[in-house]
Design a protein around this motif. Structure first.
Motif, mmCIF file in Angstrom:
data_model
loop_
_atom_site.group_PDB
_atom_site.id
_atom_site.type_symbol
_atom_site.label_atom_id
_atom_site.label_comp_id
_atom_site.label_asym_id
_atom_site.label_seq_id
_atom_site.Cartn_x
_atom_site.Cartn_y
_atom_site.Cartn_z
ATOM 1 N N GLY A 1 0.848 -1.191 0.000
ATOM 2 C CA GLY A 1 0.000 0.000 0.000
ATOM 3 C C GLY A 1 0.877 1.232 0.000
ATOM 4 N N CYS B 1 0.173 3.987 5.038
ATOM 5 C CA CYS B 1 -1.105 3.287 5.124
ATOM 6 C C CYS B 1 -1.155 2.315 6.297
ATOM 7 C CB CYS B 1 -1.412 2.561 3.811
ATOM 8 S SG CYS B 1 -0.316 1.175 3.523
ATOM 9 N N ARG C 1 -5.149 0.648 2.170
ATOM 10 C CA ARG C 1 -5.248 2.047 1.757
ATOM 11 C C ARG C 1 -4.951 2.936 2.954
ATOM 12 N NH1 ARG C 1 -9.933 2.457 -1.175
ATOM 13 N NH2 ARG C 1 -11.055 0.565 -0.673
ATOM 14 N N ALA D 1 -8.067 -2.871 1.585
ATOM 15 C CA ALA D 1 -8.800 -2.633 0.345
ATOM 16 C C ALA D 1 -9.138 -3.962 -0.333
ATOM 17 C CB ALA D 1 -7.981 -1.762 -0.597
ATOM 18 N N PHE E 1 -9.278 2.087 -6.451
ATOM 19 C CA PHE E 1 -8.026 2.288 -5.718
ATOM 20 C C PHE E 1 -7.052 1.153 -6.011
ATOM 21 C CE2 PHE E 1 -5.533 1.076 -1.979
ATOM 22 C CZ PHE E 1 -4.719 2.186 -1.880
ATOM 23 N N PHE F 1 -3.645 1.237 -8.131
ATOM 24 C CA PHE F 1 -2.417 0.849 -7.429
ATOM 25 C C PHE F 1 -1.678 -0.249 -8.179
ATOM 26 C CE2 PHE F 1 0.125 -0.926 -3.969
ATOM 27 C CZ PHE F 1 0.720 0.239 -3.522
#
Ligand SMILES: Nc1ncnc2c1ncn2[C@@H]1O[C@H](COP(=O)(O)OP(=O)(O)OP(=O)(O)O)[C@@H](O)[C@H]1O
Ligand SMILES: [Mg+2]
Lengths: 220, 377
Positions: free
Chosen positions: B35, B39, B210, B216, B232, B236
């Motif tokens: 992440g 995070c 996240r 996530a 997200f 990523f």
């Protein structure tokens, strides 16, 4: 002083070891004692105080401030005040010089401990060191270079400060300065200076050697 | 197995670094926490060995709450590797590696013998044993860090961005080394990184976090690539998800045909090139037993005629995969959303990873096949 030579070797020879307390050798001896004991006491006191200040950071500033004030006091004034307490003994010089050493060594211990990188400390924690063992096996050894650097400064300044004690009758080699000055005779002054410098150089050299031996792990 | 049950960490200043995190890191597998910076990866990792205590929820190590275990004891059973290696500068390499055995009270001889074994295991010359850390390169220090973490043979290994301070080539070799070690040792590893490629390469399971310390998605790497749970995660993961996913599909199902006479081989049967008008033309090879479909495709794209040459362990030609053969397998997998991840306990959902956005044909990355190298190569 006229035609008088700067150094009269025969005087040195005659006064080297007369068995009296004002012989050069006896003065050297008392100089060594009064210079080194304060550094030793200073180190013994600085370790716990430094550890405490590194552990409880709020202690550090007050400790350092007090020590700085002590350090800024003119040594002669302190000696005279001490005279009233400890009388005409070596303690009159040793006690104040211990405080001067502390003023140098406490920050050295604290800096030594705080200079240890976080990742090293963290990995010691993560490996499962108990706090005491971590201190003894990891943190103190890693603080050694900084502490030794402080020790060098403390030792050399202690050696030079002892001479001031001559004004109250306890100054080791410093006595030679007063003696020479009063008699308008340069030989003792030169002897005093040379002996003090040699002593400082020797002591510093020994500490550098100790540093080499104790910390082979440092980048050269 | 390491189980996070609704774990929360709120720092004294009010920062919530980890928020209600629930996941399982299976025994004998590499679970990667990945992440963006901040995070809560490091915080999550350190809560496992109690360098940080959770403020809510609990963490179980094979069913036992870590808070019931005295921290030094807990930590001696958990290897820990960090980015700067964290070696003790004042101790020789051999003694650095022997740290935990010493703490466990092994005698010096046995601890040192064990340390020497480990140096060899991580591929370090035994000559380095007598050196101090400053006399080693960053990559070597990192290997020592791994050896030290493994010294007392702990079942669990925590690794916090262990390879991110070394150059890409050394990093790749350290990653390969870790995979090789892991195939022998089968440790339960939790590996933290902010590099998604590293996560995909190393992870049996990948937990994408996240900012704010929320999970996530948790899935195997192939599933992650084909089915990112939300924007997200998709962002990523970056580009080329489709192509990268091929790395997880073995090439063993590719239909091979007998090598045509056009393929020139040497006396021992190793390929030399495709016959062309002005001499030999370039070719590409893959090993169907070991390589992924991505490697096969790459081999095909290296040849002017689009045919990949299949070779055995010794590099001898065992057949070729013409374009149609590759097409067949690609078609097979493109039609299927999910590549089965080995032992993927999250396949069936219950987590947020069941969104079937898929690696659709609209993904522009698919038109860019010559991109990148096979991470498993
Ligand atoms: N001791 C602390 N006190 C207060 N806040 C902290 C503390 N340690 C970390 N944080 C905060 O908690 C959050 C998560 O930090 P953490 O170190 O776990 O992140 P990370 O994912 O490891 O980041 P990176 O990739 O940069 O290492 C960050 O917002 C950080 O600022
Ligand atoms: Mg971190």
């Amino acid at each position: 002083m006229g035609d008088e030579p700067l150094v009269r070797w025969d005087w040195i020879w005659r006064n080297w070891d007369t068995g009296r307390p004002d012989s050069i050798l006896a003065l050297l001896e008392s100089h060594v004692v009064m210079a080194f004991l304060p550094v030793l006491f200073g180190l013994l006191l600085a370790l716990p105080l430094g550890l405490a200040s590194a552990r409880w950071r709020w202690l550090y500033q007050p400790t350092v401030s007090v020590m700085n004030v002590v350090y800024s006091l003119p040594s002669i004034a302190v000696f005279i005040v001490m005279l009233a307490i400890t009388g005409l003994g070596q303690a009159t010089v040793i006690v104040p010089l211990t405080f001067y050493s502390l003023a140098i060594l406490i920050p050295a211990v604290v800096d030594g401990l705080t200079s240890i990188p976080d990742h090293v400390r963290n990995s010691a924690v993560a490996m499962g060191f108990t706090p005491l063992r971590r201190l003894v096996r990891v943190e103190l050894p890693l603080a050694v270079p900084v502490v030794l650097a402080g020790l060098r400064v403390a030792t050399v300044s202690s050696i030079s400060l002892v001479s001031v004690g001559a004004l109250i009758g306890q100054g080791g080699l410093g006595y030679l300065f007063i003696d020479g000055w009063q008699r308008q005779f340069t030989t003792p002054i030169v002897v005093g200076i040379v002996a003090t410098v040699l002593l400082a150089v020797l002591a510093d050299g020994l500490l550098v050697l100790a540093q080499r031996l104790l910390t082979p792990w440092r980048r050269a | 197995m390491i189980t996070f049950e609704g774990v929360t960490k709120r720092y004294a200043d009010g920062t919530v670094a980890v928020d209600d995190l629930s996941l399982e890191a299976p025994t004998g597998a590499i679970t990667v926490f990945v992440g963006p910076s901040g995070c809560g990866k490091t915080t999550s990792l350190r809560m496992i060995n109690r360098m940080i205590d959770a403020t809510g929820g609990r963490i179980l190590l094979d069913g036992q709450d870590v808070r019931e275990i005295d921290p030094p004891t807990l930590r001696r059973g958990i290897g820990y590797v960090i980015q700067q290696a964290g070696l003790f500068p004042h101790r020789k390499i051999v003694d650095n590696v022997a740290t935990v055995p010493y703490l466990l009270g092994w005698d010096r001889k046995r601890a040192r013998a064990r340390a020497m074994e480990l140096l060899e295991l991580v591929g370090l010359d035994s000559e380095l044993a007598g050196r101090y850390p400053f006399q080693l390169s960053g990559g070597q220090q990192q290997r020592v860090g791994v050896a030290r973490a493994l010294a007392a043979d702990p079942p669990v290994l925590l690794m916090d961005e262990p390879f991110s301070a070394v150059d890409p080539i050394v990093r790749a070799s350290l990653q390969d080394e870790l995979l090789r070690l892991q195939s022998d040792l089968q440790k339960t590893i939790v590996f933290v990184t902010h590099d998604i490629d590293e996560a995909i390469k190393l992870g049996d399971m990948v937990a994408v976090l996240r900012v704010g310390g929320r999970l996530a998605q948790m899935a195997g790497p192939a599933t992650l690539l084909s089915e990112p749970a939300d924007d997200f995660v998709r962002e990523f993961l970056g580009r080329d998800r489709g192509i990268r996913r091929l790395s997880f599909i073995p090439a063993k199902d590719v239909r091979l045909v007998t090598a045509p006479a056009d393929l020139v081989v040497d006396a021992s049967g190793r390929p030399l090139g495709w016959r062309g008008d002005g001499g030999l033309l370039p070719y590409g090879t893959f090993n169907p037993e070991r390589d992924s479909l991505r490697a096969a495709l790459d081999a095909a794209l290296l040849a002017a005629n689009g045919t990949a040459v299949a070779v055995d362990e010794d590099g001898r030609v065992i057949g070729v995969a013409p374009r149609e053969a590759l097409d067949e397998v690609l078609g097979q997998y493109a039609a299927r959303y999910t590549v089965p991840d080995p032992e993927d306990p999250y396949e069936e959902g219950g987590h947020q990873d069941t969104g079937h956005q898929g690696a659709g044909p609209e993904d522009p990355a698919h038109e860019d096949p010559a991109h990148g190298e096979d991470p498993h190569g």
